[in-house]
Structure formats: C-alpha cells, structure tokens
Enzyme design. Structure first.
Site, short mmCIF file in Angstrom:
data_model
loop_
_atom_site.label_atom_id
_atom_site.label_comp_id
_atom_site.label_asym_id
_atom_site.label_seq_id
_atom_site.Cartn_x
_atom_site.Cartn_y
_atom_site.Cartn_z
N ASP A 1 9.24 2.61 -0.11
CA ASP A 1 8.18 3.25 0.66
C ASP A 1 8.36 2.81 2.12
O ASP A 1 7.95 1.72 2.50
CB ASP A 1 6.80 2.86 0.12
CG ASP A 1 5.69 3.53 0.92
OD1 ASP A 1 5.97 4.13 1.98
OD2 ASP A 1 4.53 3.44 0.47
N TYR B 1 0.85 -1.19 0.00
CA TYR B 1 0.00 0.00 0.00
C TYR B 1 0.88 1.24 0.00
O TYR B 1 1.85 1.32 0.76
CB TYR B 1 -0.90 0.01 1.24
CG TYR B 1 -1.79 1.23 1.34
CD1 TYR B 1 -2.83 1.43 0.42
CD2 TYR B 1 -1.59 2.19 2.33
CE1 TYR B 1 -3.64 2.55 0.51
CE2 TYR B 1 -2.42 3.31 2.42
CZ TYR B 1 -3.44 3.49 1.50
OH TYR B 1 -4.24 4.60 1.59
N LYS C 1 4.19 8.92 8.86
CA LYS C 1 3.90 8.38 10.18
C LYS C 1 4.86 8.88 11.28
O LYS C 1 4.66 9.98 11.77
CB LYS C 1 3.81 6.85 10.09
CG LYS C 1 2.68 6.47 9.09
CD LYS C 1 2.15 5.10 9.12
CE LYS C 1 0.84 5.03 8.34
NZ LYS C 1 0.87 4.34 7.07
C1 LIG Z 1 0.22 4.78 5.69
C2 LIG Z 1 1.00 4.48 4.45
C3 LIG Z 1 0.97 5.32 3.33
C4 LIG Z 1 0.00 6.45 3.21
O1 LIG Z 1 0.22 7.45 4.13
P1 LIG Z 1 -0.98 8.47 4.47
O2 LIG Z 1 -0.34 9.45 5.38
O3 LIG Z 1 -2.07 7.66 5.09
O4 LIG Z 1 -1.40 9.07 3.17
C5 LIG Z 1 1.83 5.06 2.30
N1 LIG Z 1 2.67 4.00 2.34
C6 LIG Z 1 2.71 3.17 3.38
C7 LIG Z 1 3.67 2.02 3.38
C8 LIG Z 1 1.86 3.37 4.46
O5 LIG Z 1 1.87 2.48 5.47
#
Ligand SMILES: *Cc1c(COP(=O)(O)O)cnc(C)c1O
Length: 440
Positions: A250, A153, A278
């Site tokens: 990511d 994701y 995060k």
């Molecule tokens: C949470 C997450 C995102 C998206 O971040 P948001 O701040 O919710 O837009 C992208 N990549 C990873 C791996 C994530 O866990």
C-alpha cells in the site's frame, strides 16, 4: 475539552460559527474524523484557500501548511501549471464515463516509473484501491484470509478495519463499529516489523495455506512515520512467494513521495500488487492499483473479478496527476525536497538529543514525525508511551504562531516543493523554542 480562549474567540470567530452550524448537519461537523481536531480539543479550522506552502482560514489567518491535504500536494497548493491545465480540461468536459486518452497517458507514466506495475486500474480513492486489490487477490488465489499489520491504515472498508486482539486469544478485533465478526475473522493482524510472527504464521499456523494476500505500508505513515525493516520485507517477500500469496504494497502515501519508484524502489523489493493514491491525482480524487499482468487480467471485463467506478480515471484528475508526475520526475526534485525537509528535521533532532527524556524524530525523505516520549518505534505497540499531551501543546503553540501541522500525533508531516526556506526555518525555530520550554 474546553476550547482555549486564544485559539477561538478572538481570531477564529468565523471558523467557530461555521463549525457550529456544520456540526448540526454533518456528524461531528466534518467529512473525515481527524478534521474535527478531536485530539487537540479546540474548535477546528475552516479553511478557505491555499497557495504554495500557505493556507488561509475563513477569518483570514495564514498558516504554513504541513498537512498538505494529507500528502497529495507534493508541489504545494495550486501550482499554476496544473491549475491552468485542470481548468482547460474541465472546459472540454469533466467526466464522461467513457475511456479517455488521459487515462492511457497516466497509466503509461506510472507503469514506467514502477516496473512492478505491468498493468494498472484507476479508482477514485485509496480505500477503493486497497479494497479492490484484496478482492482481486482473493479471486486470483482462490484463498480467503488476509494479513495486515497493526497501525497500518489502508482506508475504511470492512476487512481492513481490524486490529490485533489483546491477551491470549489473539483473535482479531474490529477497530470500528458496524464491522461484522464474519468479516473480521478472515483478517489476521500482526505486529509491524515482527519477522518472527510472519514466519510463525506462514510455517506453523493452521491458516498457512489459506492466505490470499498480505497487505502493508512498506513505510508506515499512519502511525507517524515508521519504516519497515529490510529483513521484515524480505521475509514477507519470500514467504508470500513460496505460498502463492499475493504481496500488496500500500503505497498510497509512499508512492512518488519517498522517491520516483516509491518504497519498492527504495528497498529493492517487488510486490505483486501496489496501491497508489494521493500524489497521483495531483490534488484531485484519483487512486489506483496495479501489478503483475497475470493477476490484473483477472479483473472484469477480462476476468471474473468485478470492479468498476462512475468517476474512475476522471480526466481532470488524470491531467493533474500526469503534470504532477512530470514535475517530480525532473532531475534533483527529490534531493531538493529532502534538503528542505532537513532544514527542520536536523535542528529538531539536535535539540531533542540534548534532552534527558526519550524522544525521536523519524524521517523518510519529505515525510517525518516528532514523537515525544518514545525512542525509535518499530511498531504501533511501541507507541504506548507516546506523550500525546505534549504533542497537543506543540500543535496549539504552532497553530497560534501561524503553522498548521496534522492535528494528530499518529500522522506524518508533509513537506512540499513549494515550502520556502524562510517558512521552513521559521517553523524550525518555533519548534526549538517549544522544545526548550517544554521538553526536559
Ligand atoms: C490515505 C491512505 C489510504 C486511503 O486513501 P483514501 O483516498 O483516503 O481512501 C489508504 N492507504 C494509505 C497508506 C493511506 O495513507
């Protein structure tokens, strides 16, 4: 699904009332789908406050929290130091749309921790970070195709809401309504940890010279927790280097979570670009992307790739992020966090080993997931036999006993430094009771 009596009517009356009103005004009553408890089938919690490892709902029920706002709160809820510094920063102005010293300081702290990030740019969400990184990769390489992996994701922008097609065609499919085919056709989706598929793509496919970027979670944490295999990452690094393709890690979850240098430090693999989010906002909206200076300098105002944001580099988030990094950079922080996590994981692993059915607990540092019905998965496809009904039962059992875990089996559990030994052992013992009564 009907709401279970015990988890709504008596003890969670106010939550249910507020949710019913919200649902008339906000689609599904929530501002992010998983908060609706749809997979669980009970009325969702409306939360009021948190402190340390505990949250309280609007009815006054307390829960030990293993969601931790999906990862940002590695120090738990409302660490005093950060709360005070954040308030002080707000009193001096919470946003300007003008550069601040705090942005420079957090940039310095992050780039020192992760040497692959020679330059960094701040945004407000992980979605923005990955979206911007893809645009930058396309601008830098002049190529169009993007490669991603199923079950990874990266936020909710169009080009990454794509899943592998089924059957013989292998044409990519959108995983959301509203994403046009013209966007999806530029995204290639492969199976996670499938080294052969990567080699096939970069050596033999008609797209092999048109790939701008490969983006992946080096430790996938949005299908439970599934770490990449060393050989898989190594092959990706080699093939992308050879073909002038931008390799994007990511690390929105894994960055500063699995260790001071993130997954890239753990595996010893240097990506071209990294996305963070995060933890780096310390509980406020902040995310970032960064990497090789040569690539980053393609961004406006230096280069032709446009990218901007009204609240980007917000000083309150920058201060909170900086103080968070200062705390977690202290000697022994990650060792302590691992020890805490092990208090739950080791007991659960041992209990599941006694059972005849296939189950697994996958852990990387303070991230872990319990999979019922699946033995050590290495891709999303391996989760097809997941016993989600058993997970649903576990969620409700823990919830009724004052423990809140992410309300979906496709999410990681997060342990923070604020989790107390007492609450960790209480949670472990509840899970063991559940396993003894429900897993065979
Ligand atoms: C949470 C997450 C995102 C998206 O971040 P948001 O701040 O919710 O837009 C992208 N990549 C990873 C791996 C994530 O866990």
């Amino acid at each position: 699904m009907a709401l279970t009596e015990s988890t709504t009517t008596s003890t969670r009356k106010k939550s249910a009332e507020i949710y019913q009103k919200s649902a008339k005004l906000i689609p599904g009553g929530v501002n992010s789908p998983v908060r609706s408890f749809k997979e669980i089938g009970i009325s969702p919690m409306i939360v009021k406050r948190g402190k340390g490892d505990t949250i309280w709902d609007v009815d006054g029920n307390a829960y030990v929290d293993f969601c931790m706002s999906w990862g940002p709160l590695i120090l738990g809820h409302v660490p005093d130091k950060i709360a005070i510094a954040g308030c002080e920063r707000i009193m001096q102005g919470s946003t300007f749309g003008i550069a601040t010293e705090e942005e420079m300081k957090l940039a310095e702290a992050i780039t020192n921790a992760m040497p692959s990030m020679q330059k960094i740019r701040f945004v407000s969400s992980g979605t923005e970070a990955t979206m911007s990184a893809l645009r930058l990769a396309r601008g830098y390489t002049g190529k169009e195709y993007i490669v991603k992996f199923s079950g990874n994701y990266h936020g909710h922008h169009d080009s990454l809401l794509v899943q592998a097609g089924s059957g013989v065609t292998l044409l990519p499919q959108s995983s959301s309504g509203g994403v046009p085919e013209s966007v999806v056709k530029n995204t290639i989706c492969l199976r996670y940890n499938d080294t052969e598929a990567v080699l096939e793509l970069f050596r033999k496919s008609p797209h092999k010279d048109k790939i701008a970027a490969v983006i992946l979670e080096p430790i996938a944490a949005n299908m439970g927790v599934i770490p990449a295999k060393d050989a898989f990452l190594q092959t990706l690094r080699e093939e992308t280097k050879r073909t002038n393709t931008v390799l994007i890690f990511d690390e929105v979850i894994s960055g500063f979570r699995v260790g001071w240098q993130g997954a890239q430090g753990m595996y010893g693999i240097t990506p071209d670009l990294t996305c963070l989010g995060k933890i780096i906002g310390g509980g406020f909206p902040a995310a970032a992307f960064g990497g090789k200076a040569e690539i980053m300098d393609c961004l406006a105002p230096l280069g032709p790739v446009y990218q901007a944001g009204t609240l980007s580099g917000n000083p309150v988030a920058m201060v909170s992020g900086l103080l968070t990094l200062q705390e977690i950079s202290k000697k022994g922080f990650y060792e302590d966090l691992l020890e805490k996590t092990n208090l739950i994981v080791q007991g659960v692993k041992a209990a599941l080993r006694q059972k005849r059915s296939k189950n697994s607990v996958v852990q990387v540092g303070s991230l872990f997931t319990i999979y019922f019905g699946v033995d050590n998965p290495s891709s999303k496809e391996d989760l097809s036999s997941l016993n989600t009904e058993l997970f649903r039962k576990l969620f409700i059992f823990l919830f009724e006993n004052g423990v809140y875990i992410p309300p979906s089996n496709y999410e990681a559990w997060f342990v923070s430094s604020a989790h107390t030994k007492e609450n960790l052992l209480k949670t472990r013992d509840l899970i063991l009771t559940f396993i003894n009564q429900n897993v065979f």
